[in-house]
Motif scaffolding. Structure first.
Motif, mmCIF file in Angstrom:
data_model
loop_
_atom_site.group_PDB
_atom_site.id
_atom_site.type_symbol
_atom_site.label_atom_id
_atom_site.label_comp_id
_atom_site.label_asym_id
_atom_site.label_seq_id
_atom_site.Cartn_x
_atom_site.Cartn_y
_atom_site.Cartn_z
ATOM 1 N N SER A 46 40.360 44.754 41.240
ATOM 2 C CA SER A 46 39.293 45.744 41.146
ATOM 3 C C SER A 46 38.739 45.788 39.728
ATOM 4 O O SER A 46 39.486 45.698 38.750
ATOM 5 C CB SER A 46 39.806 47.135 41.530
ATOM 6 N N LYS A 47 37.418 45.951 39.630
ATOM 7 C CA LYS A 47 36.779 46.088 38.324
ATOM 8 C C LYS A 47 37.059 47.440 37.686
ATOM 9 O O LYS A 47 36.826 47.618 36.494
ATOM 10 C CB LYS A 47 35.269 45.926 38.454
ATOM 11 N N LYS A 48 37.550 48.373 38.473
ATOM 12 C CA LYS A 48 37.687 49.749 37.996
ATOM 13 C C LYS A 48 39.107 50.108 37.586
ATOM 14 O O LYS A 48 39.337 51.202 37.077
ATOM 15 C CB LYS A 48 37.213 50.725 39.074
ATOM 16 N N ARG A 49 40.065 49.213 37.822
ATOM 17 C CA ARG A 49 41.458 49.537 37.512
ATOM 18 C C ARG A 49 42.008 48.614 36.431
ATOM 19 O O ARG A 49 41.499 47.521 36.189
ATOM 20 C CB ARG A 49 42.333 49.429 38.766
ATOM 21 N N GLU A 69 36.171 40.144 42.682
ATOM 22 C CA GLU A 69 37.199 41.041 43.196
ATOM 23 C C GLU A 69 37.831 40.449 44.448
ATOM 24 O O GLU A 69 37.142 40.045 45.388
ATOM 25 C CB GLU A 69 36.607 42.418 43.512
ATOM 26 N N HIS A 72 41.665 41.153 46.659
ATOM 27 C CA HIS A 72 42.950 41.851 46.712
ATOM 28 C C HIS A 72 44.124 40.885 46.765
ATOM 29 O O HIS A 72 45.266 41.256 46.457
ATOM 30 C CB HIS A 72 42.988 42.795 47.921
#
Length: 562
Positions: A35-38, A54, A56
Motif C-alpha cells: 500500500s502507498k499509504k502504509r 500496489e 498485496h
C-alpha cells in the motif's frame, strides 16, 4: 543495463535503496509494495524516477504487471526472508537473466541460497551496519579489512603510522559526524586506507580489559554463588576454626591434635570424652553442631550455583562493573554488534525487553550479562551499570526507544558515549546538534549503497563507514565509447568524491597499485575505485557506453562545464 529495476518491499531499506538507485544512479525504478499509504509507502511514492505498484502478494501476476520479464535486476528486501526467497524463485522462472539481490539476515543460509539462482547476491543489512556501530562505540575506526585483487586493505589512523598507505580516506577532526572525505591533498587526512603487509598491529589493544585469570574467576564466583548461603557457610567455618583454637587451649591439647579431633567431628565421627572439663565439652559440642550444619550449607550453595547457572544463563549484575559497553536491543543488528564486541574482547552488558529476542540465546550461551527490562527506564539502565560504562549502543527497531534510552543514559552519566540507531536522517542530524550525541546511524542508510551497487551488476568489494557517511569500493570496467575512454587516469580522481586505487589493463588478471596519473584509459581497462555514493555514480556514468547512459547524463558530460 538492458532494462528497468524492480524493488520489492515497503521497508526502510526499500526506501533507501529506491532513493539510491533513482537519485545517485539516475535509474528508472519500480517498487512493488502492499500500500502507498502504509509504512514507508508515502515516502517511496514521492521519490523521483520511481513508480509504485500496489500488490498485496508478490505473485506471478504482480511481477507481470511491472514487466519483470524485461527487468535487468530485482531486489527482494521485505521483512520476510521466506517471502523474499519465494519471490526470487518466481522472478527467476519469469526472467532467468535478471540479477537478483536478496535481503537475508541469516548469512550462512544465504550463501547456500545464492547457489539456487543463475545470478544472485544475498546481502544482510544488519551485517553491513554492525561494524559501524562497533567502531562508533569504541571511538575508533573499526578494523575494516577488505580483500581486493589479492591484497588486504584496512582502515587506520595516520597517527598509528601504517607502513603502506594507499590514500587519505577522510579528515574526521573537523566534525565527527560530518567528516571530509577524500581530501585534497590526501596527506591532510587523519584516517587512511592502507595495505596490510604482515606488520604486527592491534588497533583494538587499548580496548581489551587487562584482567588476570584469578580476578576474573573471583568475580564470576561472586556473581554466581548465592550470597546468603555463602555467608552462612563462612560463619560456620569461622566457628569451627575458633573452636579448634579454643579446644586446644581448654583441653590442653596440641594444635595438631585439636585439628585431628575437629576433622573427625566434621566427618561425623565425634568421640565423647567424659574426662574433659566443662568449657572443653561445650566447645566440642559447638564445633560438632557447626560441622553438621556446614556440610549441607556448602552442598546447598554449590547446587544453587549450578542450577542458577544452567537455568538463568547469563550472569546477573550484582556487583559493580566498569569499562564495559551497554548494548540495548538484541534483534538482528544488536546480535551482530554484541557478537563482534565479544569477539574483540570488549566487555558487554546486554539489555533487552523481550526474552524471545533473537540475540538472547546467544547472550546466554556466551555467558554475557543480560538485563531483561525496559531500557527507557533508568532503573533498567542502572542495573546495567550505565554510570560506569564506556559507551551505550541503542539498536532497537524503534527510534523513540533508542532516543529515550540514549538520553536517559546521559542523565546517569553525562559524558557517556551514545550511539543511536535512527532511521530518520533529519532527526539524526537534529539530535546530533541539540543533544550533543555525536554519533547516530541508520542501518538502511549504511546498507543501501551496497544493495544498489549489487543491483548495478558490479563486483561488491566492500563498504567503509566513516562517521555518518559511507564509502564504496567497486570494480568499474571501461566500456567502448565511454566518456573516460582515451582520457587520462587522473580524470577519475575527484577530491571529495572518487579515487582510483588500482588499474587492471585491458581486463588482465593483474592490477597496478601505483598507476601513472597520465595513463590513457582504453576499453577493457578495469578500475578499482574508492568513492562516495555520489562519486561512484559519476564514475559509472562516465565509464559506460553512450547507449547505456541516460539522456540527461549525456548532455551533462557534453556541456563545456562537464
Amino acid at each position: 543495463m538492458r532494462g528497468h529495476l524492480v524493488v520489492c518491499g515497503d521497508t526502510p531499506l526499500a526506501f533507501r535503496l529506491a532513493d539510491e538507485l533513482a537519485t545517485r544512479y539516475l535509474q528508472d525504478v519500480t517498487v512493488i509494495l502492499p500500500s502507498k499509504k502504509r509504512n514507508h509507502g508515502p515516502q517511496i511514492a514521492e521519490l523521483p524516477r520511481v513508480k509504485v505498484h500496489e500488490a498485496h502478494e508478490l505473485n506471478d501476476e504482480a511481477f507481470r504487471d511491472v514487466n519483470a520479464e524485461a527487468a535487468s535486476a530485482v531486489a527482494l528486501v521485505g521483512n520476510s526472508e521466506v517471502g523474499n526467497i519465494h519471490a526470487a524463485l518466481r522472478v527467476q522462472e519469469l526472467n532467468p537473466g535478471a540479477r537478483l539481490v536478496i535481503r537475508m539476515s541469516n548469512t550462512s543460509l544465504g550463501q547456500r541460497i545464492r547457489t539456487l539462482f543463475n545470478d544472485c547476491a544475498v546481502l544482510s543489512d544488519g551485517a553491513m551496519a554492525a561494524p559501524s556501530f562497533v567502531a562508533a562505540a569504541l571511538g575508533d575506526p573499526a578494523p575494516s579489512h577488505v580483500r581486493v585483487a589479492g591484497r588486504t586493505l584496512y582502515v587506520a589512523r595516520r597517527s598509528d603510522r601504517p607502513t603502506s598507505i594507499i590514500c587519505g580516506l577522510a579528515d574526521t577532526r573537523r566534525s565527527e559526524g560530518n567528516p571530509r572525505l577524500l581530501p585534497d591533498p590526501h596527506e591532510s587526512a587523519n584516517l587512511v586506507l592502507a595495505v596490510a603487509d604482515k606488520t604486527p598491529r592491534d588497533p583494538l589493544l587499548s580496548h581489551r580489559p587487562h584482567r588476570s585469570q584469578v580476578s576474573g574467576l573471583t568475580r564470576n564466583l561472586a556473581l554466581i554463588l548465592n550470597r546468603r548461603l555463602m555467608q552462612v557457610a563462612v560463619s560456620l567455618l569461622a566457628v569451627i576454626v575458633i573452636g579448634t583454637v579454643l579446644l586446644s587451649i581448654a583441653a590442653h591439647y596440641g594444635l595438631s591434635e585439636s585439628v585431628y579431633l575437629v576433622l573427625l567431628d566434621l566427618a561425623g565421627a565425634a568421640d565423647p570424652e567424659p574426662s574433659l572439663g566443662g568449657p572443653a565439652k561445650l566447645i566440642q559440642v559447638v564445633v560438632t553442631l557447626a560441622s553438621l550444619a556446614l556440610v549441607p550449607a556448602v552442598t546447598a550453595a554449590v547446587v544453587d550455583a549450578v542450577v542458577r547457572a544452567r537455568l538463568a544463563g547469563p550472569l546477573e549484575l550484582r556487583e559493580p562493573i566498569s569499562g564495559h559497553i551497554v548494548v540495548v536491543g538484541l534483534g538482528g543488528v544488536g546480535l551482530r554488534v554484541v557478537a563482534q564486541l565479544n569477539d574483540l574482547g570488549v566487555p558487554v552488558v546486554c539489555v533487552e525487553m523481550n526474552e524471545d529476542a533473537v540475540g538472547v540465546p546467544f547472550a546466554r550461551r556466551e555467558g554475557l550479562p543480560l538485563v531483561i527490562g525496559d531500557a527507557t527506564r533508568k532503573e533498567t539502565l542502572r542495573s546495567a551499570w550505565v554510570s560506569t560504562c564506556r559507551a551505550v549502543v541503542t539498536v532497537t527497531s524503534d527510534d523513540i526507544t533508542n532516543l529515550e534510552a540514549g538520553l536517559s543514559s546521559r542523565d546517569l552519566k553525562d559524558n557517556v558515549r551514545v550511539v543511536l540507531r535512527l532511521f530518520d536522517d533529519d532527526l539524526a542530524g537534529r539530535v546530533h546538534r541539540n543533544f550533543r550525541i555525536p554519533v547516530s546511524r541508520s542501518v538502511s542508510f549504511l546498507a543501501a549503497p551496497a544493495f544498489a551497487a549489487a543491483m548495478m551488476e558490479r563486483l561488491i568489494i566492500g563498504t567503509i563507514p566513516v562517521g555518518r557517511k559511507v564509502m564504496l569500493i567497486a570494480d568499474v570496467p571501461i566500456a567502448q565509447g565511454s566518456v573516460l575512454e582515451g582520457r587520462p587516469l587522473s580524470d577519475v580522481n575527484q577530491p571529495g568524491e572518487s579515487r582510483v586505487l588500482a588499474l587492471g589493463r585491458r581486463g588482465g588478471p593483474h592490477f597496478d597499485w601505483a598507476p601513472q596519473a597520465g595513463y590513457r584509459l582504453v576499453r577493457g581497462d578495469r578500475l578499482i575505485v574508492l568513492a562516495t555514493r555520489t562519486g561512484i555514480g559519476h564514475v559509472r556514468a562516465r565509464s559506460i557506453s553512450p547507449s547505456q547512459a541516460p539522456p540527461a547524463l549525456r548532455m551533462r558530460e557534453e556541456s563545456p562545464g562537464g
